[in-house]
Design a protein around this motif. Structure first.
Motif, PDB file in Angstrom:
ATOM      1  N   UNK A  84       0.834  -1.205   0.000  1.00 52.01           N
ATOM      2  CA  UNK A  84       0.000   0.000   0.000  1.00 52.01           C
ATOM      3  C   UNK A  84       0.872   1.259   0.000  1.00 52.01           C
ATOM      4  N   UNK A  85       1.884   1.288   0.864  1.00 53.65           N
ATOM      5  CA  UNK A  85       2.766   2.452   0.951  1.00 53.65           C
ATOM      6  C   UNK A  85       3.563   2.641  -0.334  1.00 53.65           C
ATOM      7  N   UNK A  86       4.104   1.541  -0.868  1.00 59.12           N
ATOM      8  CA  UNK A  86       4.892   1.624  -2.108  1.00 59.12           C
ATOM      9  C   UNK A  86       4.045   2.099  -3.285  1.00 59.12           C
ATOM     10  N   UNK A  87       2.800   1.621  -3.350  1.00 62.96           N
ATOM     11  CA  UNK A  87       1.894   2.040  -4.429  1.00 62.96           C
ATOM     12  C   UNK A  87       1.586   3.533  -4.322  1.00 62.96           C
ATOM     13  N   UNK A  88       1.385   4.019  -3.096  1.00 59.25           N
ATOM     14  CA  UNK A  88       1.128   5.452  -2.894  1.00 59.25           C
ATOM     15  C   UNK A  88       2.342   6.299  -3.257  1.00 59.25           C
ATOM     16  N   UNK A  89       3.516   5.820  -2.879  1.00 60.96           N
ATOM     17  CA  UNK A  89       4.754   6.543  -3.214  1.00 60.96           C
ATOM     18  C   UNK A  89       4.934   6.594  -4.725  1.00 60.96           C
ATOM     19  N   UNK A  92       2.938   9.186  -6.487  1.00 60.79           N
ATOM     20  CA  UNK A  92       3.394  10.572  -6.338  1.00 60.79           C
ATOM     21  C   UNK A  92       4.684  10.855  -7.104  1.00 60.79           C
ATOM     22  N   UNK A  93       5.190   9.846  -7.807  1.00 63.31           N
ATOM     23  CA  UNK A  93       6.443  10.016  -8.545  1.00 63.31           C
ATOM     24  C   UNK A  93       6.154  10.522  -9.953  1.00 63.31           C
ATOM     25  N   UNK A  94       7.227  10.698 -10.718  1.00 62.42           N
ATOM     26  CA  UNK A  94       7.109  11.181 -12.099  1.00 62.42           C
ATOM     27  C   UNK A  94       6.224  10.281 -12.935  1.00 62.42           C
ATOM     28  N   UNK A  95       5.741  10.818 -14.021  1.00 62.91           N
ATOM     29  CA  UNK A  95       4.737  10.116 -14.821  1.00 62.91           C
ATOM     30  C   UNK A  95       5.218   8.760 -15.331  1.00 62.91           C
ATOM     31  N   UNK A  96       6.392   8.737 -15.978  1.00 67.35           N
ATOM     32  CA  UNK A  96       6.882   7.477 -16.556  1.00 67.35           C
ATOM     33  C   UNK A  96       7.323   6.497 -15.479  1.00 67.35           C
ATOM     34  N   UNK A  97       8.195   6.968 -14.581  1.00 66.62           N
ATOM     35  CA  UNK A  97       8.701   6.106 -13.509  1.00 66.62           C
ATOM     36  C   UNK A  97       7.568   5.623 -12.619  1.00 66.62           C
ATOM     37  N   UNK A  98       6.677   6.534 -12.264  1.00 70.49           N
ATOM     38  CA  UNK A  98       5.547   6.179 -11.407  1.00 70.49           C
ATOM     39  C   UNK A  98       4.645   5.137 -12.045  1.00 70.49           C
ATOM     40  N   UNK A 100       5.460   2.882 -14.334  1.00 70.20           N
ATOM     41  CA  UNK A 100       6.153   1.585 -14.358  1.00 70.20           C
ATOM     42  C   UNK A 100       6.096   0.925 -12.991  1.00 70.20           C
ATOM     43  N   UNK A 101       6.398   1.724 -11.947  1.00 73.01           N
ATOM     44  CA  UNK A 101       6.377   1.182 -10.589  1.00 73.01           C
ATOM     45  C   UNK A 101       4.975   0.743 -10.171  1.00 73.01           C
ATOM     46  N   UNK A 102       3.970   1.508 -10.574  1.00 78.38           N
ATOM     47  CA  UNK A 102       2.589   1.125 -10.237  1.00 78.38           C
ATOM     48  C   UNK A 102       2.208  -0.200 -10.889  1.00 78.38           C
ATOM     49  N   UNK A 103       2.668  -0.405 -12.123  1.00 73.27           N
ATOM     50  CA  UNK A 103       2.411  -1.670 -12.804  1.00 73.27           C
ATOM     51  C   UNK A 103       3.098  -2.827 -12.090  1.00 73.27           C
ATOM     52  N   UNK A 104       4.338  -2.579 -11.669  1.00 71.23           N
ATOM     53  CA  UNK A 104       5.094  -3.617 -10.943  1.00 71.23           C
ATOM     54  C   UNK A 104       4.382  -3.971  -9.630  1.00 71.23           C
ATOM     55  N   UNK A 105       3.977  -2.937  -8.887  1.00 69.45           N
ATOM     56  CA  UNK A 105       3.309  -3.176  -7.607  1.00 69.45           C
ATOM     57  C   UNK A 105       1.930  -3.795  -7.803  1.00 69.45           C
ATOM     58  N   UNK A 106       1.295  -3.503  -8.936  1.00 75.53           N
ATOM     59  CA  UNK A 106      -0.003  -4.120  -9.242  1.00 75.53           C
ATOM     60  C   UNK A 106       0.156  -5.629  -9.441  1.00 75.53           C
TER      61      UNK A 106
END
Length: 197
Positions: A84-89, A92-98, A100-106
């Motif tokens: 939950x915390x990682x997904x929220x972080x 709030x990150x940049x569009x591209x990096x965020x 990618x990370x959201x997909x990974x955490x999903x």
């Protein structure tokens, strides 16, 4: 025909009482793992027509699996909080990096939910170490992927009653319908689980 109907409704009534007992024992949160394990233990016996006394069987499993189930529950809670915390972080990150990370955490969240569907039934059914319980839960979730997604859909349906406005519970009648649906949900879910365990 009438006999089968009353037998089925008796099972649903037992499952509704079992769900209420499970919810009551989950209230301290730390006991949620043992409570869910006991729920699966009793329901798996019910699917095989092996149950005798619901309350006695529930608390028997609750006591026997309390230590392992509590440790597993704590691990699952910690992982859930981290996801939950990682997904929220990531949000709030940049569009591209965020993105990618959201997909990974999903993906990690999906794997987490898949393991969650199996870890307590596996604990209820088999005597094993905590490590092997997680391992077997993950392997079973992957091996029986169609059943896993079907169980996920079945589990999500009752939650929709609370989160979708048009399905919100507003009176006693709707509450009764919810518990009957939850009971039917358990019958369907554990029928699939019995084929996998």
């Amino acid at each position: 025909m009438d006999n089968k109907f009353f037998v089925f409704m008796g099972k649903v009534a037992d499952l509704c009482m079992l769900n209420l007992l499970c919810i009551a024992c989950c209230i301290p949160v730390v006991t949620a793992g043992a409570s869910l394990t006991a729920l699966y233990y009793v329901t798996l016996k019910m699917v095989r027509n092996e149950e005798a006394y619901i309350f006695r069987s529930f608390f028997k499993s609750f006591k026997e699996n309390f230590k392992q189930a509590t440790i597993i529950n704590v691990i699952m809670l910690i992982v859930a909080v981290l996801l939950y915390l990682d997904t929220n972080i990531a949000g709030n990150m940049g569009q591209t990096t965020g993105k990618i990370l959201r997909m990974i955490f999903a993906v990690f969240t999906l794997l987490y939910v898949m393991v969650l569907l199996y870890v307590y039934p596996v604990l209820a059914k088999f005597y094993n170490s905590i490590k092997n319980t997680f391992k077997n839960a993950f392997l079973m979730a992957i091996r029986h992927l169609p059943f896993t997604f079907l169980m996920l859909v079945i589990c999500v349906c009752p939650l929709a009653i609370f989160f979708i406005p048009s399905f919100q519970i507003t009176d006693v009648i709707d509450s009764s319908v919810y518990f009957v649906w939850t009971g039917s949900d358990r019958i369907c879910q554990f029928t699939f689980l019995c084929k996998n365990l």
